[in-house]
Scaffold this motif. Structure first.
Motif, PDB file in Angstrom:
ATOM      1  N   ALA A 101      -9.887 -14.111  -2.501  1.00 30.14           N
ATOM      2  CA  ALA A 101      -9.540 -13.247  -1.362  1.00 30.14           C
ATOM      3  C   ALA A 101      -8.391 -12.312  -1.725  1.00 30.14           C
ATOM      4  O   ALA A 101      -8.406 -11.119  -1.416  1.00 30.14           O
ATOM      5  CB  ALA A 101      -9.160 -14.103  -0.156  1.00 30.14           C
ATOM      6  N   TRP A 102      -7.384 -12.882  -2.375  1.00 29.54           N
ATOM      7  CA  TRP A 102      -6.186 -12.099  -2.745  1.00 29.54           C
ATOM      8  C   TRP A 102      -6.557 -10.953  -3.679  1.00 29.54           C
ATOM      9  O   TRP A 102      -6.164  -9.812  -3.492  1.00 29.54           O
ATOM     10  CB  TRP A 102      -5.160 -13.026  -3.403  1.00 29.54           C
ATOM     11  CG  TRP A 102      -4.036 -12.287  -4.046  1.00 29.54           C
ATOM     12  CD1 TRP A 102      -3.889 -11.997  -5.365  1.00 29.54           C
ATOM     13  CD2 TRP A 102      -2.886 -11.722  -3.393  1.00 29.54           C
ATOM     14  NE1 TRP A 102      -2.736 -11.301  -5.575  1.00 29.54           N
ATOM     15  CE2 TRP A 102      -2.090 -11.129  -4.385  1.00 29.54           C
ATOM     16  CE3 TRP A 102      -2.448 -11.689  -2.069  1.00 29.54           C
ATOM     17  CZ2 TRP A 102      -0.890 -10.485  -4.093  1.00 29.54           C
ATOM     18  CZ3 TRP A 102      -1.249 -11.053  -1.793  1.00 29.54           C
ATOM     19  CH2 TRP A 102      -0.490 -10.458  -2.788  1.00 29.54           C
ATOM     20  N   ILE A 103      -7.356 -11.288  -4.700  1.00 33.74           N
ATOM     21  CA  ILE A 103      -7.677 -10.245  -5.686  1.00 33.74           C
ATOM     22  C   ILE A 103      -8.513  -9.139  -5.047  1.00 33.74           C
ATOM     23  O   ILE A 103      -8.320  -7.961  -5.322  1.00 33.74           O
ATOM     24  CB  ILE A 103      -8.403 -10.870  -6.904  1.00 33.74           C
ATOM     25  CG1 ILE A 103      -7.417 -11.763  -7.671  1.00 33.74           C
ATOM     26  CG2 ILE A 103      -8.997  -9.807  -7.812  1.00 33.74           C
ATOM     27  CD1 ILE A 103      -8.040 -12.642  -8.704  1.00 33.74           C
ATOM     28  N   LYS A 104      -9.408  -9.551  -4.172  1.00 37.80           N
ATOM     29  CA  LYS A 104     -10.301  -8.538  -3.598  1.00 37.80           C
ATOM     30  C   LYS A 104      -9.600  -7.683  -2.540  1.00 37.80           C
ATOM     31  O   LYS A 104      -9.927  -6.517  -2.363  1.00 37.80           O
ATOM     32  CB  LYS A 104     -11.545  -9.211  -3.007  1.00 37.80           C
ATOM     33  CG  LYS A 104     -12.482  -9.658  -4.116  1.00 37.80           C
ATOM     34  CD  LYS A 104     -13.674 -10.399  -3.585  1.00 37.80           C
ATOM     35  CE  LYS A 104     -14.558 -10.847  -4.747  1.00 37.80           C
ATOM     36  NZ  LYS A 104     -15.563 -11.817  -4.302  1.00 37.80           N
ATOM     37  N   ASN A 105      -8.687  -8.289  -1.819  1.00 44.87           N
ATOM     38  CA  ASN A 105      -8.003  -7.496  -0.791  1.00 44.87           C
ATOM     39  C   ASN A 105      -6.627  -8.091  -0.489  1.00 44.87           C
ATOM     40  O   ASN A 105      -6.441  -8.812   0.488  1.00 44.87           O
ATOM     41  CB  ASN A 105      -8.865  -7.449   0.482  1.00 44.87           C
ATOM     42  CG  ASN A 105      -8.241  -6.531   1.521  1.00 44.87           C
ATOM     43  OD1 ASN A 105      -7.281  -5.802   1.245  1.00 44.87           O
ATOM     44  ND2 ASN A 105      -8.781  -6.583   2.730  1.00 44.87           N
ATOM     45  N   SER A 106      -5.668  -7.771  -1.331  1.00 40.93           N
ATOM     46  CA  SER A 106      -4.336  -8.372  -1.153  1.00 40.93           C
ATOM     47  C   SER A 106      -3.641  -7.802   0.075  1.00 40.93           C
ATOM     48  O   SER A 106      -2.983  -8.519   0.819  1.00 40.93           O
ATOM     49  CB  SER A 106      -3.486  -8.111  -2.398  1.00 40.93           C
ATOM     50  OG  SER A 106      -3.248  -6.727  -2.535  1.00 40.93           O
ATOM     51  N   ALA A 107      -3.843  -6.522   0.313  1.00 36.48           N
ATOM     52  CA  ALA A 107      -3.171  -5.893   1.454  1.00 36.48           C
ATOM     53  C   ALA A 107      -3.617  -6.539   2.762  1.00 36.48           C
ATOM     54  O   ALA A 107      -2.802  -6.756   3.669  1.00 36.48           O
ATOM     55  CB  ALA A 107      -3.467  -4.405   1.476  1.00 36.48           C
ATOM     56  N   GLY A 108      -4.897  -6.850   2.830  1.00 39.70           N
ATOM     57  CA  GLY A 108      -5.429  -7.485   4.034  1.00 39.70           C
ATOM     58  C   GLY A 108      -4.770  -8.818   4.291  1.00 39.70           C
ATOM     59  O   GLY A 108      -4.405  -9.145   5.428  1.00 39.70           O
ATOM     60  N   MET A 109      -4.566  -9.583   3.219  1.00 39.16           N
ATOM     61  CA  MET A 109      -3.956 -10.901   3.387  1.00 39.16           C
ATOM     62  C   MET A 109      -2.511 -10.788   3.841  1.00 39.16           C
ATOM     63  O   MET A 109      -2.024 -11.586   4.631  1.00 39.16           O
ATOM     64  CB  MET A 109      -4.013 -11.677   2.072  1.00 39.16           C
ATOM     65  CG  MET A 109      -5.420 -12.126   1.762  1.00 39.16           C
ATOM     66  SD  MET A 109      -5.485 -13.135   0.305  1.00 39.16           S
ATOM     67  CE  MET A 109      -4.862 -14.690   0.899  1.00 39.16           C
ATOM     68  N   ILE A 110      -1.825  -9.760   3.313  1.00 41.90           N
ATOM     69  CA  ILE A 110      -0.419  -9.588   3.696  1.00 41.90           C
ATOM     70  C   ILE A 110      -0.333  -9.226   5.171  1.00 41.90           C
ATOM     71  O   ILE A 110       0.440  -9.814   5.930  1.00 41.90           O
ATOM     72  CB  ILE A 110       0.251  -8.493   2.832  1.00 41.90           C
ATOM     73  CG1 ILE A 110       0.302  -8.951   1.375  1.00 41.90           C
ATOM     74  CG2 ILE A 110       1.654  -8.182   3.321  1.00 41.90           C
ATOM     75  CD1 ILE A 110       0.453  -7.841   0.380  1.00 41.90           C
ATOM     76  N   SER A 111      -1.193  -8.305   5.581  1.00 40.77           N
ATOM     77  CA  SER A 111      -1.129  -7.895   6.991  1.00 40.77           C
ATOM     78  C   SER A 111      -1.594  -9.025   7.898  1.00 40.77           C
ATOM     79  O   SER A 111      -1.140  -9.135   9.038  1.00 40.77           O
ATOM     80  CB  SER A 111      -1.956  -6.627   7.211  1.00 40.77           C
ATOM     81  OG  SER A 111      -3.272  -6.848   6.764  1.00 40.77           O
ATOM     82  N   ALA A 112      -2.488  -9.897   7.338  1.00 43.14           N
ATOM     83  CA  ALA A 112      -2.915 -11.045   8.145  1.00 43.14           C
ATOM     84  C   ALA A 112      -1.811 -12.085   8.252  1.00 43.14           C
ATOM     85  O   ALA A 112      -1.895 -13.019   9.054  1.00 43.14           O
ATOM     86  CB  ALA A 112      -4.177 -11.661   7.541  1.00 43.14           C
TER      87      ALA A 112
END
Lengths: 459, 1038
Positions: A101-112
């Motif tokens: 998940a992190w590699i594919k969309n790190s920004a998404g995880m941060i905002s989540a």
């Protein structure tokens, strides 16, 4: 001005030959050794890996996608990735899915608001990691497999040992060679002497008389020369003329620093940058396109690459024998990169600039006198001349030196011979057509364009 | 803006008064080398063990060692940026638009920077108002690198930290909050919307706050007259381009009259087009730059000018005003009045008299004439000084009513006539702070000296004229520990905003009206579309009003003024104080370029002096004479005005000076904080009583002769009309060009043929490529000298100092020759010369012609290397150091020159300059080229010449070559107007035009075809590439 003297080419070539010979005899073994070691490493990795990632493929992917910001064993823009999977699992209790998940969309995880994601984001100066939605899970597995492999440190160590041996041997061998040569030469002289003596003895024994009296009657040649006044006159004129010739030659080279290769504060190898890595000259010397100065690149230009290139790992074949002879080992080059970091104030540990800078005081090699105006952009951009035309084979220069004499005669010769580059240049369209018609030629040289006028360069 | 270096070596250096620092600076060896002690003592010498033989050995050895060592060049270091600023490419110049607003000079300008260093001032072509730099503005870039600048704040002469200064001021301000003592800011004219806002904030915060504006050279009379009439304290604007007749009563409109900057409009009307040009009548006492350009000049004492103005007004309204002028003057005035009446709205009257009545009358006349050139609705704000407020301030200071006095941009202790009272008052002020870039007479007297920024290090703005606002941006970071006044003032107010933010905020709320800040910053000026509409509206309104209210002007309030003018009291000697083109109000007295700048009229450098007429000089026994070494000497006088006497003022006999009047320029005589060489002239502010330029004075001759450094000793043209050709408008319009632009004839095969048809040489074909020509229009040239300083800055020309100038060793590549006529007109000179018969008569005749007439005509002629196609200099150079190019430029290879000076001898125009000394890195010539700071102004594209070589104008080949290279790089043709030299770019009057004559479309090729075109000394056959345009005078009588 400090000059590096020309090396004695013959002895150099001879020395190199010997060195090459000696090197081959030892390094054959060491190379085999490293090869086997590497193979073992790979095998062990393959065995250890359970998730089915392919470390070889992973290495390729890693270099393509990750290496700009990550290294295996050290922090860069992002964290070190060696054993990242196990480390995360053990320290943070995060599984592979988190990594996907992190590699594919790190920004998404941060905002989540993922705790660890936010933590790592803040830890690395809030530099967002590029999202890699194109990487499949299998690709990520491959990369992780590669990161799980222990770093091939022993290989380097082994290579070091070998190089050290090699360097110490080259030092001795040169002396031995010289000694041997001297010995052979001495023997030859002695033999000549002996042969001569033996022949005389044989002649004596056979009763051959060596005529000495006749020679004694003749006037000695130097006396004959001294008595012939004409000859003396001619000879002295010749002597004076040749003395004048050489004196003139010597005086004319004063202030011409062709071959000037000063020791620079940082050993910057154009050979590695422009030669091995084929970096375009004007990437660093960008102002040559638009300015009179080619410009020594500011240190931030170096850091464009050297932010991630923190050590020198040499060309694939390892340092050449010649390099080793000069002490140009990987460690040597890496130390030079550290000098750059110090100058630019780059804190390697924390991957940030400290602000404490020490501008590098390069020794200027090409010194045109103030009275001569030279403009790089005229020659580089307008005329389209290769840098090498004046600066020589820079891509082969380990130490930069002045290739051309940079005298006025040299400038003028080139202006006389070189045609003006009129291709696609509207400025030249009219003037070139008219002038070439006037002179009745197809192509004008720089000189015919007015490139020999004093005031074009002296004002 | 990349350099943040502070140039000082030790803490002590920050204090310019430290005697030890001064000693160390002067002496390389603080301890004397005992040369005399050793060589003077014979015994010691003979006892010394070193014999003559030893000495020779040492000499031989050291010479050999030195020559061997010389074979190795020095190691040169090259230090790149650590982080290179994006905009800076080494070797490429950047331009920034900014403004100068130093209280005296106001202009929108461009600054050329190289590697972050400002090196040259250029005109801002975008600006419609004050967009050109005069000589002082051109030179101001050198003042940035003045090595005598203050390098940090001081307290009573001791270096302190800014914190200390801030704390002291803040404490005092807090104390003054509820006190009845006043807080006073005494400043220069800013005309700045942002500073006005800041002052308003101070007023709000401190009820007892007073902001007093002080101009060293006051325009009090004009300001008051305008205020009385239009209700705003400002100056009426004039557009002389729209005037067909200009009548000036002592107004130096081409120099610094009412803030200056009127010359470009004036020049546009002076070039004859369609048979018309403006006519200019000047009534004045001193021969000013304006008077020199006038078609008709009437020398009148100031009192007579007042009377004449009153009479003229009377004649215009057909009433008789008895002024007691002589019949001759009355007749002349009548003819002027007739001309004005017939010209109507195309006429304009101006005055420079420091007299409210005179100014009011002039405003009334222009109003009455409905003069098109008179623009009272868009007034100028470049002078705001209030002399009444200053007088009041001095009284209040002395009575202890002022608690704190903070000064910026002013030097009252130097410029006030009653400076002693001011100094006494300063002693009674609890806190006195002066912002100054240099150590001055004022900083010497105050408690705290705040080291101020140069304008090139500052943010700011200025509204020169209603609706025309200009921005000031820094072009370099502060070189020293300095702060601009506004930044400090904001801080004291407790506002932690930077002044940049403050200016931006002001603009966004008050000026821009939604326009782009970045665009305004880029252009340096802002004129919104809305404002244009507004301006048009007000113009319309104004003219409507005129239409309604005109018909019969109410003369009632004027009658008393007229009566006062008509009965102006005449004194035996009337002094008119003026500001020189090169020195202005004296702010830049430490600038060597300006000190060496020759006065356009007298051609004297490094001095001010009293100008007297020849008749008066004879009466008073004053002389001027040329001495054997070519220098000019003049008598000394003591000048007394009221109770003040100036001792030993040198005298120049000035042709054209009105009898009974004398002139003296302000701005000279600075002593404190100046380098020794710059301490020149006499401080005339001491006699600037009551801020009036016209004073009654008396002279007394004293012993001794003053040595002037005068650039031009031949004052008159002596009938050699082919150097300056001139004619009158009438002849110009009616006769053939061959009549008034005669081509010299020479004898070929015993036949008279035009000189242009004879040639010793074969010509080269120059029709291909560029061929540069320069056109100089003698009608448009006012002699202002902006080009001279621009040339100085562009070409790294050395300043040589007073003694060398006196030996005629000046280095100016471009000079502006000034010629007087020995008769009343040049035409009469020619007639007189032609009528000489025989050698004896011509000898005596020429001797007579050496003296200029009492009211001569004047002509200015800029002369630089003429770049002759058949150059006499080139053929005599034994080493081919000077050669010709296909592009028409005469090249000079300095490194090839061996200094024979044959070329200078053979040059018919005398434009070649010889480097008698090494002027750089030489402490004998302490004029900025000998220290690291001063050298920052040098143009890196031009070689700094060494001793023993000839130099001369190159037609700015570095600029033409750059233009060509830029075009080559872009792969395009060059448009007309791209080729510029430093002088042509600096000339806002359009007198100097440069370009390529092979480009048929170019302006210069058009100018070359003009009937007025002629070459200097055509008969010599040099075929110059610089040509001139015949001067046409709009005279009625000659």
């Amino acid at each position: 001005m400090k000059k590096v003297p020309y090396r004695n080419y013959i002895s150099k070539i001879f020395g190199i030959c010997i060195v090459v010979f000696l090197l081959f005899s030892t390094s054959l073994y060491s190379q085999e050794e490293t090869l086997t070691q590497e193979a073992e490493v790979v095998e062990s990795v393959a065995e250890a890996d359970t998730s089915g990632g392919d470390p070889a493929k992973g290495k390729q992917l890693f270099n393509q996608n990750c290496a700009a910001c990550h290294a295996l064993n050290r922090k860069m823009t992002g964290p070190a990735l060696a054993n990242v999977e196990t480390r995360l699992a053990e320290e943070e209790g995060l599984d592979k899915e988190w990594l996907y998940a992190w590699i594919k969309n790190s920004a998404g995880m941060i905002s989540a608001g993922d705790t660890y994601a936010v933590k790592i984001y803040n830890e690395y100066n809030q530099a967002a990691m590029t999202a890699f939605p194109t990487l499949s899970n299998q690709d990520i597995d491959d990369i992780l497999a590669y990161t799980a492999a222990p770093p091939p440190a022993p290989v380097a160590a082994a290579a070091d040992a070998a190089t050290q041996v090699a360097t110490s041997e080259t030092g001795i061998s040169n002396e031995i060679v010289l000694g041997a040569l001297l010995l052979i030469f001495g023997l030859l002289v002695m033999m000549l002497f002996l042969v001569n003596q033996t022949l005389r003895r044989i002649a004596q024994a056979n009763g051959v008389l060596i005529e000495k009296e006749k020679a004694a009657k003749r006037t000695p040649i130097w006396k004959a020369f001294a008595q012939n006044q004409f000859l003396v006159l001619v000879f002295s004129i010749f002597l004076l003329l040749s003395a004048a010739y050489f004196a003139y030659g010597w005086f004319m080279q004063i202030g011409i620093d062709q071959g000037y290769a000063p020791i620079q504060p940082i050993h910057y190898s154009h050979k590695i940058h422009a030669g091995d890595n084929k970096i375009e000259c004007k990437y660093c010397h960008s102002s040559a396109r638009v300015s009179k100065h080619s410009g020594i690149p500011s240190l931030n230009v170096c850091m464009n690459c050297h932010k991630s290139i923190y050590e020198y790992s040499g060309n694939p074949e390892g340092p050449s024998a010649e390099d080793l002879a000069n002490g140009y080992t990987n460690e040597f080059y890496t130390a030079e990169i550290k000098k750059l970091y110090k100058a630019v104030g780059w804190d390697e540990e924390n991957q940030q600039y400290t602000g404490e800078t020490q501008p590098v005081e390069w020794v200027r090699i090409h010194n045109l006198p103030d009275l001569a105006y030279f403009n790089h952009s005229q020659h580089v951009t307008v005329a389209g001349i290769e840098c090498q035309t004046c600066h020589g084979p820079v891509e082969e220069m380990e130490i930069m030196y002045q290739y051309s004499p940079l005298t006025m005669g040299w400038c003028i010769d080139c202006h006389r011979e070189t045609n003006v580059n009129i291709a696609d240049n509207e400025y030249y369209a009219e003037i070139h057509e008219k002038l070439s018609r006037k002179y009745g030629i197809e192509q004008l040289t720089a000189a015919q364009m007015g490139g020999l006028e004093c005031g074009k360069c002296h004002y | 803006m990349a350099s943040n270096k502070k140039y000082w070596k030790s803490e002590a250096e920050l204090n310019p008064n430290d005697s030890i620092v001064e000693t160390l600076r002067q002496n390389e060896f603080p301890e004397e080398i005992p040369v005399d002690e050793f060589l003077g003592d014979k015994n010691k010498l003979s006892d010394s063990s070193a014999s003559r033989r030893d000495f020779l050995k040492y000499v031989g050895f050291s010479t050999a060692a030195a020559s061997l060592a010389a074979c190795e060049g020095p190691v040169r270091r090259s230090i790149p940026y650590v982080v290179q600023p994006e905009q800076i490419i080494p070797g490429v110049a950047n331009y920034y638009a900014t403004s100068i607003a130093n209280g005296f000079d106001f202009a929108s300008i461009l600054i050329k920077t190289r590697e972050g260093r400002p090196i040259k001032v250029e005109n801002n072509m975008e600006a419609n108002v004050l967009g050109s730099a005069n000589a002082r503005v051109q030179a101001s870039v050198l003042s940035l690198y003045d090595s005598t600048r203050l390098q940090g704040p001081l307290s009573n002469g001791e270096p302190i930290d800014w914190n200390v200064l801030d704390a002291a001021v803040k404490a005092k301000l807090a104390g003054l909050q509820n006190s009845d003592q006043k807080l006073v800011f005494l400043t220069q004219t800013y005309a700045s919307p942002s500073t006005n806002r800041l002052m308003a904030e101070y007023k709000a915060a401190y009820p007892n706050f007073v902001h007093i504006t002080y101009d060293a050279i006051s325009e009090e009379a004009a300001l008051t007259a305008y205020e009385n009439k239009y209700g705003e304290r400002a100056l009426a604007n004039y557009n002389f381009e729209k005037a067909d007749l200009i009548v000036s009563f002592g107004a130096d409109i081409l120099a610094d009259w009412q803030g200056g900057g009127y010359d470009s409009g004036y020049s546009k009307g002076r070039v004859p087009a369609n048979g018309k040009m403006s006519r200019h009548v000047q009534l004045e006492a001193n021969l000013s730059l304006t008077g020199a350009n006038a078609d008709k000049r009437i020398p009148l004492k100031p009192s007579a000018q007042k009377k004449a103005l009153a009479s003229l007004y009377g004649m215009l309204i057909n009433s008789n005003i008895n002024s007691g002028l002589n019949d001759n003057t009355i007749q002349t005035l009548e003819s002027i009045a007739k001309e004005i009446k017939s010209t109507g709205g195309r006429a304009v009257v101006v005055t420079g008299l420091d007299d409210e009545d005179a100014q009011s009358v002039v405003l009334a006349i222009n109003e009455m004439l409905k003069s098109e050139a008179f623009e009272p609705n868009s007034p100028r704000y470049t002078r705001q000084g209030n002399s009444k407020a200053i007088a009041q301030l001095i009284t209040e200071m002395n009575s202890g009513k002022v608690g704190a006095l903070i000064m910026d941009g002013v030097n009252p202790v130097f410029t006030l006539p009653n400076a002693a009272e001011f100094v006494a008052g300063l002693g009674k002020v609890d806190l006195s702070v002066a912002f100054s870039t240099n150590w001055t007479e004022t900083t010497q007297e105050v408690q705290y000296t705040a080291s101020a920024n140069h304008y090139l290090e500052s943010w700011g703005d200025a509204e020169f004229q209603k609706g025309h606002v200009s921005l000031m941006q820094p072009t370099i970071k502060e070189l020293f520990d300095t702060r601009q006044f506004q930044t400090a003032a904001l801080g004291w107010l407790g506002n932690d905003k930077s002044y940049y933010d403050y200016v931006k905020e002001t603009w966004e709320t008050q000026v821009l009206n939604g326009g782009s800040w970045n665009q305004a910053l880029h252009d340096g000026i802002y004129r919104s579309a809305l404002q244009d509409v507004l301006a048009a509206d007000t113009d319309q309104l104004a003219s409507d009003e005129d239409m309604t209210t005109q018909t019969e002007p109410s003369i009632e309030p004027l009658t008393s003024a007229l009566r006062r003018l008509a009965s102006a009291e005449e004194a035996e000697v009337e002094l008119t104080l003026y500001s020189k083109v090169g020195m202005g109000d004296g702010q830049q007295a430490g600038n060597p370029w300006l000190q060496e700048f020759p006065d356009p009229i007298t051609r004297v450098t490094w001095d001010n002096y009293i100008t007297v007429s020849r008749d008066d000089a004879n009466t008073w026994g004053l002389t001027n004479k040329n001495v054997a070494n070519g220098g000019l000497d003049g008598s000394y006088v003591n000048l007394t005005v009221g109770d003040t006497t100036l001792q030993n003022v040198p005298v120049i006999i000035q042709p054209g000076q009105a009898p009974g009047s004398i002139g003296l320029s302000l701005g000279y005589g600075r002593e404190v904080g100046m380098k020794q060489e710059m301490k020149t002239g006499i401080n005339a502010y001491a006699v600037y009583k009551g801020f009036k330029a016209q004073q009654n004075a008396s002279l007394e001759k004293v012993a001794g002769m003053h040595e002037f450094a005068c650039m031009q000793l031949h004052n008159t043209l002596m009938g050699r009309g082919d150097i300056i050709k001139e004619t009158t408008l009438e002849i110009f319009n009616t006769k053939d060009a061959a009549d008034w632009n005669k081509i010299a004839h020479v004898s070929l095969n015993h036949q008279e043929v035009p000189a242009t048809s004879v040639d010793l040489w074969d010509s080269f074909d120059r029709s291909i490529g560029h061929h540069f020509n320069m056109s100089i229009d003698l009608n448009a040239c006012t002699g202002c000298g902006a080009c001279v300083i621009a040339c100085h800055a562009e070409n790294n020309i050395a300043v040589v100092g007073k003694t060398e100038v006196r030996r005629s060793r000046d280095m100016h590549w471009l000079r502006i020759d000034r010629y007087y006529s020995s008769e009343d007109t040049f035409e009469q000179d020619n007639i007189k010369k032609d009528e000489f018969s025989g050698a004896f008569e011509s000898k005596t005749g020429f001797e007579q012609m050496e003296h200029a007439a009492t009211n001569p005509q004047v002509a200015f002629q800029p002369v630089m290397c003429q770049h002759c196609n058949h150059a006499p200099c080139e053929t005599v150079c034994p080493v081919a150091a000077t050669t010709h190019s296909r592009q028409g430029q005469n090249h000079m290879a300095y490194n090839r020159c061996v200094g024979t000076r044959y070329c200078a001898n053979n040059c018919p125009y005398k434009v070649r300059r010889f480097n008698w000394f090494l002027y750089n890195n030489n402490d004998e010539f302490d004029f900025h080229m000998n220290n690291d700071l001063g050298k920052m102004v040098l143009n890196p594209d031009v070689t700094v010449r060494s001793r023993g070589v000839i130099e001369k104008c190159s037609l700015c080949i570095q600029k033409t070559q750059k233009t060509i290279l830029d075009a080559k790089r872009d792969g395009r043709m060059i448009k007309d107007g791209e080729f510029q030299t430093a002088c042509s770019a600096a000339c806002s009057n359009g007198a100097i035009v440069f370009g390529d004559i092979n480009d048929g479309e170019s302006k210069v090729s058009e100018l070359k075809e003009s009937d007025r075109m002629y070459h200097l000394l055509e008969s010599v056959g040099t075929q110059p590439n610089v040509f001139y345009h015949v001067k046409v005078r709009n005279t009625k009588e000659a």
